[in-house]
Scaffold this motif. Structure first.
Motif, PDB file in Angstrom:
ATOM      1  N   VAL A  21       0.839  -1.203   0.000  1.00 26.72           N
ATOM      2  CA  VAL A  21       0.000   0.000   0.000  1.00 26.72           C
ATOM      3  C   VAL A  21       0.875   1.256   0.000  1.00 26.72           C
ATOM      4  O   VAL A  21       0.609   2.215  -0.750  1.00 26.72           O
ATOM      5  CB  VAL A  21      -0.970   0.001   1.212  1.00 26.72           C
ATOM      6  N   LEU A  22       1.943   1.250   0.803  1.00 26.44           N
ATOM      7  CA  LEU A  22       2.811   2.439   0.843  1.00 26.44           C
ATOM      8  C   LEU A  22       3.489   2.657  -0.514  1.00 26.44           C
ATOM      9  O   LEU A  22       3.589   3.792  -0.992  1.00 26.44           O
ATOM     10  CB  LEU A  22       3.851   2.312   1.962  1.00 26.44           C
ATOM     11  N   ASP A  23       3.935   1.567  -1.149  1.00 30.26           N
ATOM     12  CA  ASP A  23       4.536   1.694  -2.483  1.00 30.26           C
ATOM     13  C   ASP A  23       3.526   2.270  -3.476  1.00 30.26           C
ATOM     14  O   ASP A  23       3.854   3.128  -4.293  1.00 30.26           O
ATOM     15  CB  ASP A  23       5.029   0.333  -2.984  1.00 30.26           C
ATOM     16  N   ALA A  24       2.285   1.758  -3.397  1.00 34.86           N
ATOM     17  CA  ALA A  24       1.236   2.239  -4.297  1.00 34.86           C
ATOM     18  C   ALA A  24       0.936   3.713  -4.034  1.00 34.86           C
ATOM     19  O   ALA A  24       0.692   4.493  -4.966  1.00 34.86           O
ATOM     20  CB  ALA A  24      -0.032   1.400  -4.121  1.00 34.86           C
ATOM     21  N   ALA A  25       0.970   4.090  -2.747  1.00 36.35           N
ATOM     22  CA  ALA A  25       0.706   5.494  -2.391  1.00 36.35           C
ATOM     23  C   ALA A  25       1.779   6.404  -2.979  1.00 36.35           C
ATOM     24  O   ALA A  25       1.482   7.493  -3.487  1.00 36.35           O
ATOM     25  CB  ALA A  25       0.645   5.652  -0.871  1.00 36.35           C
ATOM     26  N   VAL A  26       3.020   5.944  -2.948  1.00 38.14           N
ATOM     27  CA  VAL A  26       4.112   6.738  -3.527  1.00 38.14           C
ATOM     28  C   VAL A  26       3.913   6.885  -5.034  1.00 38.14           C
ATOM     29  O   VAL A  26       4.013   7.981  -5.587  1.00 38.14           O
ATOM     30  CB  VAL A  26       5.481   6.094  -3.214  1.00 38.14           C
ATOM     31  N   ASP A  27       3.582   5.775  -5.703  1.00 38.86           N
ATOM     32  CA  ASP A  27       3.326   5.846  -7.147  1.00 38.86           C
ATOM     33  C   ASP A  27       2.210   6.843  -7.443  1.00 38.86           C
ATOM     34  O   ASP A  27       2.288   7.626  -8.395  1.00 38.86           O
ATOM     35  CB  ASP A  27       2.912   4.471  -7.695  1.00 38.86           C
ATOM     36  N   ALA A  28       1.160   6.793  -6.631  1.00 43.43           N
ATOM     37  CA  ALA A  28       0.016   7.686  -6.840  1.00 43.43           C
ATOM     38  C   ALA A  28       0.415   9.145  -6.647  1.00 43.43           C
ATOM     39  O   ALA A  28       0.007  10.022  -7.416  1.00 43.43           O
ATOM     40  CB  ALA A  28      -1.124   7.317  -5.884  1.00 43.43           C
ATOM     41  N   LEU A  29       1.246   9.405  -5.640  1.00 40.95           N
ATOM     42  CA  LEU A  29       1.704  10.779  -5.393  1.00 40.95           C
ATOM     43  C   LEU A  29       2.541  11.298  -6.548  1.00 40.95           C
ATOM     44  O   LEU A  29       2.406  12.441  -6.973  1.00 40.95           O
ATOM     45  CB  LEU A  29       2.532  10.845  -4.104  1.00 40.95           C
ATOM     46  N   VAL A  30       3.428  10.429  -7.047  1.00 41.55           N
ATOM     47  CA  VAL A  30       4.293  10.847  -8.153  1.00 41.55           C
ATOM     48  C   VAL A  30       3.440  11.153  -9.379  1.00 41.55           C
ATOM     49  O   VAL A  30       3.663  12.131 -10.088  1.00 41.55           O
ATOM     50  CB  VAL A  30       5.335   9.754  -8.477  1.00 41.55           C
ATOM     51  N   GLU A  31       2.415  10.312  -9.609  1.00 42.66           N
ATOM     52  CA  GLU A  31       1.633  10.480 -10.837  1.00 42.66           C
ATOM     53  C   GLU A  31       0.631  11.633 -10.757  1.00 42.66           C
ATOM     54  O   GLU A  31       0.517  12.418 -11.689  1.00 42.66           O
ATOM     55  CB  GLU A  31       0.906   9.177 -11.173  1.00 42.66           C
ATOM     56  N   HIS A  32      -0.084  11.738  -9.641  1.00 45.08           N
ATOM     57  CA  HIS A  32      -1.177  12.727  -9.566  1.00 45.08           C
ATOM     58  C   HIS A  32      -0.943  13.844  -8.559  1.00 45.08           C
ATOM     59  O   HIS A  32      -1.782  14.739  -8.444  1.00 45.08           O
ATOM     60  CB  HIS A  32      -2.487  12.021  -9.183  1.00 45.08           C
ATOM     61  N   GLY A  33       0.144  13.769  -7.807  1.00 47.06           N
ATOM     62  CA  GLY A  33       0.356  14.781  -6.771  1.00 47.06           C
ATOM     63  C   GLY A  33      -0.610  14.562  -5.617  1.00 47.06           C
ATOM     64  O   GLY A  33      -1.391  13.605  -5.604  1.00 47.06           O
ATOM     65  N   VAL A  34      -0.558  15.472  -4.664  1.00 48.01           N
ATOM     66  CA  VAL A  34      -1.332  15.315  -3.452  1.00 48.01           C
ATOM     67  C   VAL A  34      -2.819  15.552  -3.695  1.00 48.01           C
ATOM     68  O   VAL A  34      -3.677  14.900  -3.112  1.00 48.01           O
ATOM     69  CB  VAL A  34      -0.785  16.278  -2.379  1.00 48.01           C
ATOM     70  N   THR A  35      -3.120  16.510  -4.597  1.00 49.54           N
ATOM     71  CA  THR A  35      -4.531  16.875  -4.784  1.00 49.54           C
ATOM     72  C   THR A  35      -5.339  15.743  -5.422  1.00 49.54           C
ATOM     73  O   THR A  35      -6.527  15.600  -5.156  1.00 49.54           O
ATOM     74  CB  THR A  35      -4.667  18.145  -5.634  1.00 49.54           C
ATOM     75  N   GLY A  36      -4.691  14.933  -6.272  1.00 54.90           N
ATOM     76  CA  GLY A  36      -5.415  13.856  -6.935  1.00 54.90           C
ATOM     77  C   GLY A  36      -5.307  12.523  -6.211  1.00 54.90           C
ATOM     78  O   GLY A  36      -5.627  11.474  -6.774  1.00 54.90           O
TER      79      GLY A  36
END
Lengths: 203, 203
Positions: A21-36
């Protein structure tokens, strides 16, 4: 027992899910930033049920903070060389390498979070507080070894070392060259060599 | 001749129009940030023809940079007290007052510009380069007066002084307390009081 099994042992399935989950969260942050950033997106990336992500972290704030801290702990571990000067130099070098990397650069920009959102602001504050607390041990060890004055303010020292690196990466967007960590560590430890009677810092 | 006429003299109408446009540009930045910044909006706010704004500044980059520099020069002038320590202390105090003000806080966030836009990135770089160049004179005067080692790097010194203030304002969003300028100026000038043989900074 294979090496893989040994490596996976601590924490078992729960720890593996947490890491996924933490790895996925990092990927999500890199791709969409915090707002997305959303629980649903992270759960889908980690192939985990959204409710179990929600049950463990409760708020986006908690998950974002945990994900950023996990990356920072892994990519920028706090060194312990036996010398405060070498510790600060090694630490600043790791920060430069991190900020120069695509992942680190993207996460640093995500962590600025210019939008006004109390939840995200709390995540950012908790992240920085936690990082400064764990890195402050370098300064505390320096005081304990007698290398630094008693009463030295760990936080101010770390900010003077690290903030210029972040400001170049985020504000001026300049490449961070490899002389910078040593120059900053020396500046923080020795100052500019002021000669006005050596009036001591009172912080 | 009234005081008003004397004050208005330098530059005459051209200077007044220029100032009106820069003031309007600052208002526009505070209200919409960098991404929503347009010549049309600025011209309307300044009650000036859009083509004359365009003719003078050509790019949004030039206008944004000029507007930010004009505000900074006015709100955070570079002090000249005769002592490098007092200069750095006074300068950091002005930066704290600026960042704590609604205008300064909003402009600092606008200047981070997390979007990827080469034109805006160039504006930001030019702004910081120009500010660091003009503030660097404090360090150069300190060297000339013999208060600082010859060969001191003005830029690194200013970054260690100012970047922690910006990082608190932008990253941790903490209130900048009034002890901070003195503590940072002393840290930059004296260092942490390292005792490992006084190895000198090589920067």
């Amino acid at each position: 027992m294979t090496e893989e099994e040994v490596r996976r042992r601590p924490g078992g399935r729960g720890a593996r899910v947490r890491q996924a989950v933490l790895d996925a969260a990092v990927d999500a942050l890199v791709e969409h930033g915090v707002t997305g950033f959303s629980f649903a997106d992270v759960a889908a990336r980690a192939e985990v049920n959204e409710t179990s992500v929600y049950r463990r972290w409760r708020t986006r704030e908690n998950l974002i903070t945990d994900a950023l801290l996990a990356v920072s702990d892994r990519r920028v571990p706090v060194p312990d060389t036996g010398s405060v000067r070498e510790d600060l130099y090694a630490f600043a070098t790791l920060v430069v390498e991190y900020l120069n990397s695509p992942l680190g650069g993207a996460l640093a920009r995500a962590a600025v979070i210019t939008v006004e959102d109390p939840e995200l602001a709390a995540a950012r504050e908790e992240f920085w507080r936690s990082r400064i607390r764990s890195a402050g041990v370098m300064i505390e060890r320096g005081v304990a070894r007698g290398e630094l004055r008693a009463g030295t303010n760990p936080r101010l020292a770390l900010e003077a070392l690290i903030a210029p690196l972040h400001s170049r990466a985020l504000l001026t967007r300049e490449p961070l060259d490899e002389d910078l960590p040593r120059a900053l560590a020396d500046l923080v430890l020795d100052g500019l060599g002021a000669r006005d009677g050596g009036r001591a810092a009172t912080a």
